[in-house]
Design a protein around this motif. Structure first.
Motif, PDB file in Angstrom:
ATOM      1  N   MET A  65       0.872  -1.162   0.000  1.00  0.00           N
ATOM      2  CA  MET A  65       0.000   0.000   0.000  1.00  0.00           C
ATOM      3  C   MET A  65       0.907   1.209   0.000  1.00  0.00           C
ATOM      4  SD  MET A  65      -1.806   2.676   1.365  1.00  0.00           S
ATOM      5  CE  MET A  65      -3.194   3.445   0.562  1.00  0.00           C
ATOM      6  N   GLY A  66       0.722   2.106  -0.970  1.00  0.00           N
ATOM      7  CA  GLY A  66       1.619   3.243  -1.044  1.00  0.00           C
ATOM      8  C   GLY A  66       1.039   4.380  -1.842  1.00  0.00           C
ATOM      9  N   VAL A  67       1.876   5.366  -2.096  1.00  0.00           N
ATOM     10  CA  VAL A  67       1.463   6.519  -2.884  1.00  0.00           C
ATOM     11  C   VAL A  67       2.590   6.843  -3.858  1.00  0.00           C
ATOM     12  CG1 VAL A  67       2.322   8.189  -1.172  1.00  0.00           C
ATOM     13  CG2 VAL A  67       0.571   8.882  -2.836  1.00  0.00           C
ATOM     14  N   PHE A  68       2.203   7.143  -5.086  1.00  0.00           N
ATOM     15  CA  PHE A  68       3.151   7.512  -6.141  1.00  0.00           C
ATOM     16  C   PHE A  68       2.930   8.972  -6.484  1.00  0.00           C
ATOM     17  CE2 PHE A  68       4.443   8.045 -10.547  1.00  0.00           C
ATOM     18  CZ  PHE A  68       5.674   7.390 -10.583  1.00  0.00           C
ATOM     19  N   GLU A 108      -2.018  -3.307  -3.355  1.00  0.00           N
ATOM     20  CA  GLU A 108      -1.933  -4.674  -3.880  1.00  0.00           C
ATOM     21  C   GLU A 108      -2.386  -5.608  -2.769  1.00  0.00           C
ATOM     22  OE1 GLU A 108       1.247  -8.174  -5.084  1.00  0.00           O
ATOM     23  OE2 GLU A 108       1.908  -6.075  -5.200  1.00  0.00           O
ATOM     24  N   PRO A 109      -3.588  -6.178  -2.885  1.00  0.00           N
ATOM     25  CA  PRO A 109      -4.075  -7.066  -1.831  1.00  0.00           C
ATOM     26  C   PRO A 109      -3.477  -8.458  -1.948  1.00  0.00           C
ATOM     27  CG  PRO A 109      -5.676  -6.945  -3.589  1.00  0.00           C
ATOM     28  CD  PRO A 109      -4.540  -6.029  -3.985  1.00  0.00           C
ATOM     29  N   TYR A 124      -5.311  -4.930  -8.416  1.00  0.00           N
ATOM     30  CA  TYR A 124      -4.376  -3.843  -8.165  1.00  0.00           C
ATOM     31  C   TYR A 124      -5.148  -2.534  -8.338  1.00  0.00           C
ATOM     32  CZ  TYR A 124      -0.851  -7.489  -8.786  1.00  0.00           C
ATOM     33  OH  TYR A 124      -0.092  -8.631  -8.672  1.00  0.00           O
ATOM     34  N   ALA A 125      -5.528  -1.924  -7.212  1.00  0.00           N
ATOM     35  CA  ALA A 125      -6.436  -0.779  -7.250  1.00  0.00           C
ATOM     36  C   ALA A 125      -5.694   0.524  -6.977  1.00  0.00           C
ATOM     37  CB  ALA A 125      -7.551  -0.966  -6.220  1.00  0.00           C
ATOM     38  N   LYS A 126      -6.155   1.593  -7.640  1.00  0.00           N
ATOM     39  CA  LYS A 126      -5.540   2.898  -7.414  1.00  0.00           C
ATOM     40  C   LYS A 126      -6.581   4.001  -7.528  1.00  0.00           C
ATOM     41  CE  LYS A 126      -4.049   3.944 -12.186  1.00  0.00           C
ATOM     42  NZ  LYS A 126      -2.882   4.265 -13.050  1.00  0.00           N
ATOM     43  N   LEU A 144       2.297  -0.884 -11.832  1.00  0.00           N
ATOM     44  CA  LEU A 144       1.671  -2.118 -11.361  1.00  0.00           C
ATOM     45  C   LEU A 144       1.669  -3.160 -12.475  1.00  0.00           C
ATOM     46  CD1 LEU A 144      -1.369  -0.426  -9.581  1.00  0.00           C
ATOM     47  CD2 LEU A 144       0.723  -1.288  -8.495  1.00  0.00           C
ATOM     48  N   PRO A 145       1.602  -4.457 -12.131  1.00  0.00           N
ATOM     49  CA  PRO A 145       1.595  -5.500 -13.167  1.00  0.00           C
ATOM     50  C   PRO A 145       0.474  -5.319 -14.187  1.00  0.00           C
ATOM     51  CG  PRO A 145       1.969  -6.466 -11.010  1.00  0.00           C
ATOM     52  CD  PRO A 145       1.618  -5.026 -10.774  1.00  0.00           C
ATOM     53  N   VAL A 146      -0.698  -4.925 -13.721  1.00  0.00           N
ATOM     54  CA  VAL A 146      -1.801  -4.531 -14.594  1.00  0.00           C
ATOM     55  C   VAL A 146      -2.300  -3.189 -14.099  1.00  0.00           C
ATOM     56  CG1 VAL A 146      -2.530  -6.827 -15.347  1.00  0.00           C
ATOM     57  CG2 VAL A 146      -3.413  -5.913 -13.199  1.00  0.00           C
TER      58      VAL A 146
END
Length: 257
Positions: A65-68, A108-109, A124-126, A144-146
């Motif tokens: 879990m992060g921020v870009f 990423e859960p 993979y949620a944003k 992310l991968p997707v």
């Protein structure tokens, strides 16, 4: 001769296969999509069925879990807090944004085993939060991968605006990817039938899709892509993995609601 009545088992099977599958969505919802004067933002992470308001599913502690922001990734996993809805584990984060620009929060859960579908699910949620309403940095990729790369700025949108994006897997467009779309329903909307709960669209040959959002609120776009490698089920069998490139977008009614 009178035809035989269907057996109870046959009826049960018919009911099972005719029942609609519920779309799973990994929510990562901020308290605001735009902070006009900067400040604090709260992020809620729930694994659920948005339009129907549940049921909420158990969400183990995320892998990431992060921020870009502006090309830099910050790990926020140590700061998330565990909470609970309807007896199921959920997670949340409180943080303060100082610098202007888009902050892209992502999660990423852990893989979720769905026995009804015989597969694992990893979404993979944003979501983008624009600090000081800068309008900058919203189209950057987390890596992310997707992932969905937005072609429409995903903040400051009116209800009725369209949202466009490109579905990417390992950085490459996914032709004809299927995208499930759901609205976080506050129980004010009753679907005429199950076909209205989850909207389904497909990307074009370049992985690009467009959808018009008819109501104010949060909309989730889940582009579903099959994983390259199977995983082992609880019974030890190789099963497929559904990867979801999921992005959340908020719309606002022009009346200000």
């Amino acid at each position: 001769m009178r035809p035989l009545a269907p057996s109870f088992a046959a009826l049960a099977c018919l009911a099972l296969f005719s029942a609609p599958a519920l779309a799973h969505f990994q929510e990562v919802i901020p308290s605001a999509d735009v902070l006009p004067e900067g400040g604090e933002v709260n992020i809620d992470m729930v694994f659920t069925h948005p339009f129907e308001g549940g049921p909420v599913m158990e969400m183990k502690k995320p892998v990431k879990m992060g921020v870009f922001k502006a090309g830099t990734t910050t790990d926020l996993l140590p700061r998330i807090k565990q909470s609970e809805i309807d007896g199921k584990t959920t997670w949340s984060l409180e943080t303060e944004l100082v610098e202007p620009g888009a902050s892209i929060f992502y999660v990423e859960p852990q893989p979720y085993w769905e026995p009804a579908e015989g597969k694992y699910i990893i979404h993979y949620a944003k979501v983008v939060v624009d600090n000081y309403a800068s309008g900058e940095g919203w189209d950057e990729l987390v890596g992310l991968p997707v992932e969905i790369q937005p072609l429409t700025r995903p903040t400051g949108l009116w209800a009725g605006n369209v949202f466009s994006g490109v579905v990417l897997k390992e950085g490459n467009p996914v032709p004809f990817a299927e995208i499930e779309v759901e609205f976080i329903n506050d129980a004010s909307i009753t679907a005429p039938n199950d076909a209205f709960i989850t909207q389904v669209i497909k990307a074009d040959a370049n992985g690009t899709f467009t959808y018009a959002m008819p109501r104010a609120g949060w909309w989730g776009f889940a582009a579903l892509v099959e994983g390259d490698e199977p995983m082992s089920s609880p019974e030890g069998k190789d099963v497929p993995v559904e990867l979801g490139a999921l992005m959340w977008v908020k719309t606002t009614d022009m009346s200000g609601k």
